[in-house]
Design a protein around this motif. Structure first.
Motif, mmCIF file in Angstrom:
data_model
loop_
_atom_site.group_PDB
_atom_site.id
_atom_site.type_symbol
_atom_site.label_atom_id
_atom_site.label_comp_id
_atom_site.label_asym_id
_atom_site.label_seq_id
_atom_site.Cartn_x
_atom_site.Cartn_y
_atom_site.Cartn_z
ATOM 1 N N THR A 141 1.847 34.530 33.755
ATOM 2 C CA THR A 141 1.249 33.201 33.952
ATOM 3 C C THR A 141 2.263 32.240 34.557
ATOM 4 O O THR A 141 1.910 31.437 35.436
ATOM 5 C CB THR A 141 0.725 32.647 32.612
ATOM 6 O OG1 THR A 141 -0.196 33.589 32.066
ATOM 7 C CG2 THR A 141 0.036 31.318 32.791
ATOM 8 N N ASP A 142 3.509 32.320 34.114
ATOM 9 C CA ASP A 142 4.558 31.478 34.701
ATOM 10 C C ASP A 142 4.730 31.771 36.190
ATOM 11 O O ASP A 142 4.939 30.863 36.990
ATOM 12 C CB ASP A 142 5.891 31.693 33.971
ATOM 13 C CG ASP A 142 5.881 31.140 32.554
ATOM 14 O OD1 ASP A 142 4.986 30.313 32.235
ATOM 15 O OD2 ASP A 142 6.760 31.544 31.763
ATOM 16 N N ILE A 143 4.627 33.039 36.566
ATOM 17 C CA ILE A 143 4.730 33.405 37.990
ATOM 18 C C ILE A 143 3.549 32.829 38.769
ATOM 19 O O ILE A 143 3.708 32.312 39.874
ATOM 20 C CB ILE A 143 4.802 34.935 38.146
ATOM 21 C CG1 ILE A 143 6.135 35.439 37.617
ATOM 22 C CG2 ILE A 143 4.609 35.355 39.586
ATOM 23 C CD1 ILE A 143 6.234 36.934 37.534
ATOM 24 N N MET A 144 2.360 32.910 38.192
ATOM 25 C CA MET A 144 1.169 32.387 38.866
ATOM 26 C C MET A 144 1.255 30.866 39.064
ATOM 27 O O MET A 144 0.695 30.332 40.022
ATOM 28 C CB MET A 144 -0.092 32.691 38.045
ATOM 29 C CG MET A 144 -0.524 34.126 38.063
ATOM 30 S SD MET A 144 -1.159 34.550 39.672
ATOM 31 C CE MET A 144 0.009 35.751 40.195
ATOM 32 N N CYS A 145 1.958 30.191 38.173
ATOM 33 C CA CYS A 145 2.105 28.736 38.282
ATOM 34 C C CYS A 145 3.153 28.321 39.306
ATOM 35 O O CYS A 145 3.262 27.139 39.630
ATOM 36 C CB CYS A 145 2.466 28.141 36.914
ATOM 37 S SG CYS A 145 1.134 28.275 35.716
ATOM 38 N N ASN A 146 3.912 29.285 39.807
ATOM 39 C CA ASN A 146 4.926 28.985 40.806
ATOM 40 C C ASN A 146 4.237 28.699 42.143
ATOM 41 O O ASN A 146 3.494 29.541 42.660
ATOM 42 C CB ASN A 146 5.867 30.184 40.940
ATOM 43 C CG ASN A 146 7.004 29.941 41.900
ATOM 44 O OD1 ASN A 146 7.017 28.974 42.652
ATOM 45 N ND2 ASN A 146 7.967 30.846 41.894
ATOM 46 N N PRO A 147 4.464 27.531 42.725
ATOM 47 C CA PRO A 147 3.775 27.205 43.990
ATOM 48 C C PRO A 147 4.223 28.069 45.170
ATOM 49 O O PRO A 147 3.541 28.128 46.185
ATOM 50 C CB PRO A 147 4.135 25.739 44.223
ATOM 51 C CG PRO A 147 5.360 25.499 43.428
ATOM 52 C CD PRO A 147 5.309 26.430 42.274
ATOM 53 N N PHE A 148 5.359 28.761 45.043
ATOM 54 C CA PHE A 148 5.850 29.594 46.137
ATOM 55 C C PHE A 148 5.375 31.043 46.037
ATOM 56 O O PHE A 148 5.690 31.849 46.902
ATOM 57 C CB PHE A 148 7.381 29.554 46.174
ATOM 58 C CG PHE A 148 7.912 28.175 46.432
ATOM 59 C CD1 PHE A 148 7.777 27.580 47.678
ATOM 60 C CD2 PHE A 148 8.511 27.455 45.421
ATOM 61 C CE1 PHE A 148 8.246 26.310 47.909
ATOM 62 C CE2 PHE A 148 8.982 26.183 45.639
ATOM 63 C CZ PHE A 148 8.850 25.604 46.886
ATOM 64 N N TYR A 149 4.630 31.370 44.992
ATOM 65 C CA TYR A 149 4.118 32.728 44.837
ATOM 66 C C TYR A 149 2.700 32.787 45.383
ATOM 67 O O TYR A 149 1.849 31.972 45.042
ATOM 68 C CB TYR A 149 4.127 33.155 43.366
ATOM 69 C CG TYR A 149 3.522 34.532 43.146
ATOM 70 C CD1 TYR A 149 4.228 35.676 43.492
ATOM 71 C CD2 TYR A 149 2.248 34.677 42.624
ATOM 72 C CE1 TYR A 149 3.679 36.931 43.314
ATOM 73 C CE2 TYR A 149 1.695 35.933 42.437
ATOM 74 C CZ TYR A 149 2.415 37.047 42.785
ATOM 75 O OH TYR A 149 1.865 38.284 42.612
ATOM 76 N N ASN A 150 2.440 33.775 46.236
ATOM 77 C CA ASN A 150 1.095 34.002 46.753
ATOM 78 C C ASN A 150 0.418 35.038 45.861
ATOM 79 O O ASN A 150 0.891 36.173 45.782
ATOM 80 C CB ASN A 150 1.135 34.521 48.194
ATOM 81 C CG ASN A 150 1.659 33.485 49.152
ATOM 82 O OD1 ASN A 150 1.396 32.300 49.004
ATOM 83 N ND2 ASN A 150 2.420 33.939 50.134
ATOM 84 N N PRO A 151 -0.684 34.678 45.199
ATOM 85 C CA PRO A 151 -1.369 35.656 44.340
ATOM 86 C C PRO A 151 -1.748 36.902 45.133
ATOM 87 O O PRO A 151 -2.260 36.824 46.244
ATOM 88 C CB PRO A 151 -2.608 34.895 43.867
ATOM 89 C CG PRO A 151 -2.216 33.460 43.948
ATOM 90 C CD PRO A 151 -1.302 33.363 45.138
ATOM 91 N N GLY A 152 -1.450 38.043 44.546
ATOM 92 C CA GLY A 152 -1.721 39.319 45.197
ATOM 93 C C GLY A 152 -0.479 39.948 45.793
ATOM 94 O O GLY A 152 -0.491 41.132 46.117
ATOM 95 N N ASP A 153 0.609 39.169 45.959
ATOM 96 C CA ASP A 153 1.859 39.728 46.461
ATOM 97 C C ASP A 153 2.592 40.442 45.335
ATOM 98 O O ASP A 153 2.367 40.161 44.156
ATOM 99 C CB ASP A 153 2.766 38.620 47.015
ATOM 100 C CG ASP A 153 2.263 38.059 48.326
ATOM 101 O OD1 ASP A 153 1.292 38.607 48.889
ATOM 102 O OD2 ASP A 153 2.839 37.041 48.783
ATOM 103 N N ARG A 154 3.502 41.337 45.728
ATOM 104 C CA ARG A 154 4.339 42.004 44.722
ATOM 105 C C ARG A 154 5.176 40.958 43.999
ATOM 106 O O ARG A 154 5.561 39.944 44.576
ATOM 107 C CB ARG A 154 5.233 43.047 45.367
ATOM 108 C CG ARG A 154 4.439 44.250 45.859
ATOM 109 C CD ARG A 154 5.322 45.387 46.300
ATOM 110 N NE ARG A 154 6.161 45.929 45.243
ATOM 111 C CZ ARG A 154 5.785 46.910 44.404
ATOM 112 N NH1 ARG A 154 4.573 47.420 44.511
ATOM 113 N NH2 ARG A 154 6.602 47.368 43.500
ATOM 114 N N ILE A 155 5.461 41.218 42.746
ATOM 115 C CA ILE A 155 6.218 40.273 41.927
ATOM 116 C C ILE A 155 7.709 40.516 42.129
ATOM 117 O O ILE A 155 8.206 41.614 41.888
ATOM 118 C CB ILE A 155 5.838 40.426 40.438
ATOM 119 C CG1 ILE A 155 4.374 40.059 40.251
ATOM 120 C CG2 ILE A 155 6.738 39.589 39.561
ATOM 121 C CD1 ILE A 155 3.827 40.354 38.872
#
Length: 193
Positions: A162-176
């Motif tokens: 959830t913290d990763i999803m809240c990151n504005p620089f992360y595109n959902p669906g990309d590798r973590i």
């Protein structure tokens, strides 16, 4: 007449040693050698959970469309085996989700429990509200690991995701690719005792 006046010199204070003798000389002779030894040879201090083993040997985050967002395994020589184990567990995850049907949505029960055991490992599953799946492979020899500890590990994994999803620089669906997420997964895997 004092000893110093007999020798004709100034009085020297005598060093008073409590433990003088052969054992003290032996301790002094061996002390520098132990300090010169590299720290890597010292055995690690015993932990409070002796005998528990690794918590997880593989952790995977699978997207809604069943492609891997993140897979991490501890023995890297078995990485392909763990990829296969995670991939085969997705069918069991889909079966459990369809069997739960409305109960999954109504009760908000995200933990799927034991998906299947193998001879060497136990595979557990968890699904988020957005249908992202978490799969955790645990060593079968770890009998001290309880169901509520597995749930707790999945909750930590979900919170980090959830913290990763809240990151504005992360595109959902990309590798973590997150150092904080890696550290959290490593802490789950490296609780070796």
């Amino acid at each position: 007449m004092s000893s110093s006046s007999r020798l004709g010199g100034a009085a020297r204070p005598r060093a008073q040693h409590r433990h003088s003798g052969p054992s003290t000389a032996l301790a002094m002779a061996t002390a520098p050698a132990s300090r010169d030894r590299p720290a890597s040879r010292d055995p690690p201090p015993p932990s409070r959970d002796a005998g528990r083993g690794k918590m997880a040997v593989c952790v995977a985050v699978i997207a809604k469309e069943n492609y891997p967002l993140y897979i991490r395994s501890v023995p890297t020589e078995n990485e392909l085996k763990f990829h296969y184990t995670v991939h085969t567990s997705l069918d069991v995850v889909d079966e459990k989700i369809s069997a739960m049907g409305k109960a999954l949505v109504d009760q908000r029960e995200l933990y799927l429990g034991l998906l299947y055991p193998t001879e060497d490992y136990k595979v557990y599953g968890y699904v988020t509200n957005s249908k992202v799946k978490f799969v955790m492979v645990v060593d079968s020899s770890n009998t001290a690991l309880r169901d509520n500890e597995i749930r707790s590990m999945f909750r930590k994994l979900h919170n980090s995701y959830t913290d990763i999803m809240c990151n504005p620089f992360y595109n959902p669906g990309d590798r973590i690719h997150s150092r904080a997420f890696d550290n959290m997964v490593n802490s789950m895997m490296m609780q070796v005792c």
